[in-house]
Write a protein that holds these residues in place. Structure first.
Motif, PDB file in Angstrom:
ATOM      1  N   GLN A 133      -3.147  -5.331  -5.097  1.00 34.45           N
ATOM      2  CA  GLN A 133      -2.228  -6.182  -4.329  1.00 34.45           C
ATOM      3  C   GLN A 133      -0.820  -6.158  -4.924  1.00 34.45           C
ATOM      4  N   LYS A 134      -0.775  -6.240  -6.249  1.00 29.25           N
ATOM      5  CA  LYS A 134       0.531  -6.344  -6.904  1.00 29.25           C
ATOM      6  C   LYS A 134       0.824  -5.080  -7.718  1.00 29.25           C
ATOM      7  N   CYS A 183       5.851   1.083  -0.930  1.00 32.57           N
ATOM      8  CA  CYS A 183       4.786   0.128  -1.297  1.00 32.57           C
ATOM      9  C   CYS A 183       5.034  -1.210  -0.581  1.00 32.57           C
ATOM     10  N   TYR A 218       2.350  -4.341   0.009  1.00 29.96           N
ATOM     11  CA  TYR A 218       2.086  -4.690  -1.391  1.00 29.96           C
ATOM     12  C   TYR A 218       3.224  -5.555  -1.936  1.00 29.96           C
TER      13      TYR A 218
END
Ligand SMILES: CC(=O)CC(=O)SCCNC(=O)CCNC(=O)[C@H](O)C(C)(C)COP(=O)(O)OP(=O)(O)OC[C@H]1O[C@@H](n2cnc3c(N)ncnc32)[C@H](O)[C@@H]1OP(=O)(O)O
Ligand SMILES: NC(=O)C1=CN([C@@H]2O[C@H](COP(=O)(O)OP(=O)(O)OC[C@H]3O[C@@H](n4cnc5c(N)ncnc54)[C@H](OP(=O)(O)O)[C@@H]3O)[C@@H](O)[C@H]2O)C=CC1
Length: 283
Positions: free
Chosen positions: A4-5, A22, A27
């Motif tokens: 996610q990060k 991204c 994200y």
């Protein structure tokens, strides 16, 4: 665990493009560089690209803002403390990359994958300075990142299948095409591209033709979108030289020796588009 990060290290031409794609894919992105001015330059390029998308009707103003809001600033590697993935796109130099990976290994959560966008350095050697070589991988984007479809995915000696699959999946999420390549200097892309560019520089050095003629031959005769000298300026002549040196050292064959003219231009600070002058002069 799903990614996610993401932290992207280096806000230069590649890092800014990687951060943009991204964030576009949803994200949360932390864009890291060593100095505020480099970060400002990187986010400036991303903003310009997104504004062009709005002008061309490919994005709304709200979508542009949403992408920008997903990118946060970092000037400190300690911000990697809660990321799932790091994509390193700092300068093409083994000492710089190993020192970043060593530091990151101590900061990033245990589950985090550490990827490098290196264009030629061995992934296994970068991974070796960490305590998690099985979670280190090459994720080699092409320039300009928002446009080019290829990502070479390179396993180090210890990289697990699980990590490979996670990165392959993410590449597809980014609307790119992953191609698996083994860990040899320059992988496939630069093993083939850079000797061609280096040969074009030799042709100029030896007076076989002018720079414009060399570029015209490859554009009109081979349908390349850019001639090799224009492409070298676009990649960055410092990066071209680093890659040739890595091919030369890593493969030990004299056919990879960098052209003296390339060395001279880099020594003069003529790095191509990013410095305003390379084989050509830019505004
Ligand atoms: C060194 C390494 O490790 C590996 C590498 O990356 S090697 C380099 C690989 N890259 C290449 O070989 C690039 C070769 N050049 C090209 O493909 C093309 O010249 C190019 C895509 C860069 C530009 O294409 P062009 O047709 O000459 O120019 P242009 O019409 O301005 O651009 C085409 C599209 O790309 C977009 N674009 C161009 N440059 C861009 C950039 N820097 N960032 C984002 N988008 C860009 C434009 O907005 C345009 O999009 P639309 O058509 O959808 O509006
Ligand atoms: N150019 C290309 O076409 C391609 C390049 N690559 C690879 O991507 C990487 C980046 O290349 P590119 O974007 O062109 O290079 P740039 O020179 O445009 O950007 C590199 C950025 O990283 C910064 N940096 C240097 N050291 C650190 C550090 N310790 N921590 C954080 N940031 C740092 C640089 O700052 P400063 O300016 O101060 O040095 C600069 O802003 C290289 O490994 C290159 O081989 C991959 C595919 C294509």
């Amino acid at each position: 665990m799903a990614i996610q990060k993401v932290m992207v290290i280096g806000a230069g031409q590649m890092g800014s493009g990687i951060a943009q794609v991204c964030a576009q894919a949803g994200y949360d992105v932390i864009l890291n560089d060593i100095k505020q001015e480099f970060w400002d330059r990187g986010i400036g390029v991303i903003t310009k690209n997104l504004s062009r998308d709005v002008e061309k009707g490919r994005k709304t103003e709200a979508e542009k803002e949403a992408v920008l809001n997903r990118i946060s600033k970092s000037l400190d590697l300690r911000d990697a403390v809660d990321v799932d993935l790091v994509i390193e796109a700092a300068t093409e130099n083994m000492d710089i990359k190993q020192s970043i990976f060593k530091e990151l290994d101590a900061i990033a959560p245990q589950h985090a994958i550490l990827a490098t966008n290196t264009s030629s350095l061995p992934i296994t050697e970068i991974a070796a300075v960490t305590e998690r070589p099985e979670q280190v991988i090459g994720m080699h984007f092409m320039n300009p990142v928002p446009v080019m479809k290829l990502v070479e995915v390179i396993r180090g000696l210890a990289t697990t299948d699980e990590v490979y699959k996670e990165i392959e999946q993410m590449t597809i999420q980014l609307e790119k095409t992953p191609v698996e390549v083994n860990d040899f200097p320059g992988f496939i892309s630069n093993r083939i591209l850079l000797p061609m560019i280096n040969e074009a520089i030799y042709a100029l050095y030896e007076g076989v033709a002018t720079k414009e003629a060399i570029d015209d031959v490859m554009k009109l005769g081979m349908n390349h979108p850019m001639g090799p000298l224009t492409l070298a300026d676009f990649i960055g002549l410092d990066t071209c030289l680093y890659i040739m040196e890595i091919l030369h050292d890593g493969l030990g064959d004299s056919k990879y020796r960098p052209c003296p003219l390339l060395r001279k231009y880099v020594a003069a600070g003529w790095l191509g588009r990013k410095s305003g002058r390379g084989f050509y002069v830019y505004e």
